[in-house]
Design an enzyme around this catalytic site. Structure first.
Site, PDB file in Angstrom:
ATOM      1  CE  LYS A  78      51.720  40.586  48.208  1.00  0.00           C
ATOM      2  NZ  LYS A  78      51.253  39.432  47.448  1.00  0.00           N
ATOM      3  CG  ASP A  98      52.823  36.731  45.013  1.00  0.00           C
ATOM      4  OD1 ASP A  98      53.263  35.927  45.864  1.00  0.00           O
ATOM      5  OD2 ASP A  98      52.302  37.820  45.314  1.00  0.00           O
TER       6      ASP A  98
HETATM    7  P1  NAP Z   1      42.336  41.591  45.972  1.00  0.00           P
HETATM    8  O1  NAP Z   1      43.387  42.426  45.337  1.00  0.00           O
HETATM    9  O2  NAP Z   1      41.488  42.176  47.050  1.00  0.00           O
HETATM   10  O3  NAP Z   1      41.374  41.065  44.775  1.00  0.00           O
HETATM   11  C1  NAP Z   1      40.227  40.311  45.054  1.00  0.00           C
HETATM   12  C2  NAP Z   1      39.553  39.850  43.753  1.00  0.00           C
HETATM   13  O4  NAP Z   1      38.467  38.991  44.131  1.00  0.00           O
HETATM   14  C3  NAP Z   1      38.951  40.981  42.924  1.00  0.00           C
HETATM   15  O5  NAP Z   1      39.009  40.627  41.564  1.00  0.00           O
HETATM   16  C4  NAP Z   1      37.500  40.998  43.398  1.00  0.00           C
HETATM   17  O6  NAP Z   1      36.602  41.489  42.416  1.00  0.00           O
HETATM   18  C5  NAP Z   1      37.239  39.524  43.608  1.00  0.00           C
HETATM   19  N1  NAP Z   1      36.176  39.283  44.586  1.00  0.00           N
HETATM   20  C6  NAP Z   1      36.240  39.484  45.926  1.00  0.00           C
HETATM   21  N2  NAP Z   1      35.058  39.147  46.498  1.00  0.00           N
HETATM   22  C7  NAP Z   1      34.255  38.697  45.496  1.00  0.00           C
HETATM   23  C8  NAP Z   1      32.923  38.225  45.448  1.00  0.00           C
HETATM   24  N3  NAP Z   1      32.159  38.130  46.554  1.00  0.00           N
HETATM   25  N4  NAP Z   1      32.406  37.858  44.252  1.00  0.00           N
HETATM   26  C9  NAP Z   1      33.157  37.955  43.117  1.00  0.00           C
HETATM   27  N5  NAP Z   1      34.426  38.420  43.092  1.00  0.00           N
HETATM   28  C10 NAP Z   1      34.960  38.790  44.276  1.00  0.00           C
HETATM   29  O7  NAP Z   1      42.951  40.264  46.610  1.00  0.00           O
HETATM   30  P2  NAP Z   1      44.271  39.469  46.116  1.00  0.00           P
HETATM   31  O8  NAP Z   1      45.461  39.990  46.815  1.00  0.00           O
HETATM   32  O9  NAP Z   1      44.239  39.461  44.638  1.00  0.00           O
HETATM   33  O10 NAP Z   1      44.000  37.994  46.709  1.00  0.00           O
HETATM   34  C11 NAP Z   1      42.980  37.180  46.167  1.00  0.00           C
HETATM   35  C12 NAP Z   1      43.077  35.754  46.734  1.00  0.00           C
HETATM   36  O11 NAP Z   1      44.311  35.158  46.335  1.00  0.00           O
HETATM   37  C13 NAP Z   1      43.050  35.675  48.269  1.00  0.00           C
HETATM   38  O12 NAP Z   1      42.234  34.582  48.630  1.00  0.00           O
HETATM   39  C14 NAP Z   1      44.493  35.393  48.630  1.00  0.00           C
HETATM   40  O13 NAP Z   1      44.613  34.651  49.841  1.00  0.00           O
HETATM   41  C15 NAP Z   1      44.927  34.549  47.450  1.00  0.00           C
HETATM   42  N6  NAP Z   1      46.393  34.572  47.255  1.00  0.00           N
HETATM   43  C16 NAP Z   1      47.066  33.388  47.373  1.00  0.00           C
HETATM   44  C17 NAP Z   1      48.445  33.358  47.216  1.00  0.00           C
HETATM   45  C18 NAP Z   1      49.160  32.063  47.321  1.00  0.00           C
HETATM   46  O14 NAP Z   1      50.399  32.077  47.519  1.00  0.00           O
HETATM   47  N7  NAP Z   1      48.502  30.938  47.186  1.00  0.00           N
HETATM   48  C19 NAP Z   1      49.143  34.553  46.922  1.00  0.00           C
HETATM   49  C20 NAP Z   1      48.419  35.745  46.786  1.00  0.00           C
HETATM   50  C21 NAP Z   1      47.038  35.737  46.966  1.00  0.00           C
HETATM   51  P3  NAP Z   1      36.331  43.075  42.225  1.00  0.00           P
HETATM   52  O15 NAP Z   1      37.388  43.578  41.286  1.00  0.00           O
HETATM   53  O16 NAP Z   1      34.982  43.125  41.643  1.00  0.00           O
HETATM   54  O17 NAP Z   1      36.409  43.705  43.586  1.00  0.00           O
END
Ligand code: NAP
Length: 289
Positions: free
Chosen positions: A70, A106
């Protein structure tokens, strides 16, 4: 029917094998009578520039971009929307004569889904966003640009939360704060914020037993709990929130509406994603088995 006029659309990412976008976008194409096909492309990290140049040369009309590219596509674009600039992330490439224009649908997708499902709009609201990654950025920026009064970021890593809060506040007219994830145990948070959005991956298949440290007993019918995770459709977080009387929204709505907004940008045709919802649910149920 594929013929000499068929337009190509696609998805760039790596991996892409799990994505529901080809299933969804090909239904949109059919539903709107567009002679097109949408394919998924797993691109190697050192081939992102080649992929965009090749797509442009072939006249690919539009594409989505997913993890991990992205940000990586940005140097190859001819321009970006305000939302994409504010997020520094692009999920939609739109063909123009000068090159691909980048957008980020998004956050707007989530807001369109919440408006449709709950008649919920961000204007003047105080919102608690859990997580500070790419999805949190997209969602918080869209909420701030559409008039949210206050956004509180609760995250495991304090520095990520602080950086996102600072970025949101720089957009103007919105108060942004950062708190540690443990603050979700504080009763005051549930009187202050009636909208709680989980943007972390906690609870996503196969680790379906996980969830953010929510005090579910402090929820009531005034609360809306949103989970961006859509596999499973009803996460432990949403099940628990519903059991305590809160309204809930799953990530499926965001997925559908961000796709519909991208489709409209490529084709100029507005598509109603609601008829596709049940087919996506069936597809997800099949994937979960
Ligand atoms: P990302 O950039 O990797 O961010 C992950 C976030 O989750 C960070 O804030 C991380 O905290 C936190 N996290 C991960 N593991 C954790 C744990 N064990 N305990 C507490 N916090 C934790 O990922 P992303 O792209 O933002 O995606 C996040 C989620 O959104 C995914 O499940 C994805 O499938 C979903 N999503 C859905 C859509 C949709 O269309 N519905 C679109 C986009 C994303 P830290 O900062 O501490 O690492």
């Amino acid at each position: 029917m594929i013929n000499a006029q068929t337009k190509l659309f696609g998805l760039l990412g790596n991996p892409v094998g799990h994505s529901l976008s080809p299933f969804m976008q090909n239904i949109f194409l059919e539903q709107c009578g567009v002679n097109g096909v949408y394919l998924a492309f797993a691109v190697a990290p050192d081939k992102v520039g080649d992929a965009l140049r090749g797509m442009f040369a072939l006249g690919v009309q539009g594409a989505n971009v997913t993890i991990p590219y992205k940000e990586a596509v940005i140097p190859y674009l001819c321009g970006m929307s305000k939302a994409a600039q504010a997020c520094n992330a692009v999920n939609t490439l739109i063909y123009t004569e000068k090159g691909y224009y980048g957008d980020n649908t998004d956050g707007a997708g989530l807001l369109a889904a919440l408006a449709r499902e709950h008649d919920w709009r961000p204007e003047g609201r105080k919102i608690l966003v859990v997580g500070a990654g790419g999805a949190a950025r997209g969602v918080s920026v869209a909420m701030a640009l559409q008039g949210a009064a206050e956004i509180c970021i609760a995250n495991r890593s304090a520095e990520h939360a602080a950086a996102l809060a600072e970025q949101i506040e720089s957009l103007g007219n919105v108060k942004a704060t950062a708190v540690p994830l443990e603050q979700l145990q504080k009763e005051a948070l549930y009187t202050q914020y009636h909208t709680i959005v989980n943007t972390t991956s906690l609870g996503m298949s196969p680790h379906v037993e996980r969830m953010i440290p929510l005090r579910a007993e402090l929820l009531d019918a005034e609360h809306l709990v949103v989970d961006l995770v859509y596999n499973p459709l009803e996460t432990r977080l949403l099940r628990t929130a519903k059991e305590h009387g809160a309204k809930t929204a799953s990530g499926l709505g965001m997925l559908l509406y961000q796709g519909a907004l991208a489709f409209e940008a490529w084709t100029g045709k507005a598509v109603d994603p609601e008829p596709v919802r049940q087919r996506m649910i069936a597809q997800l149920s099949g994937a979960a088995q």
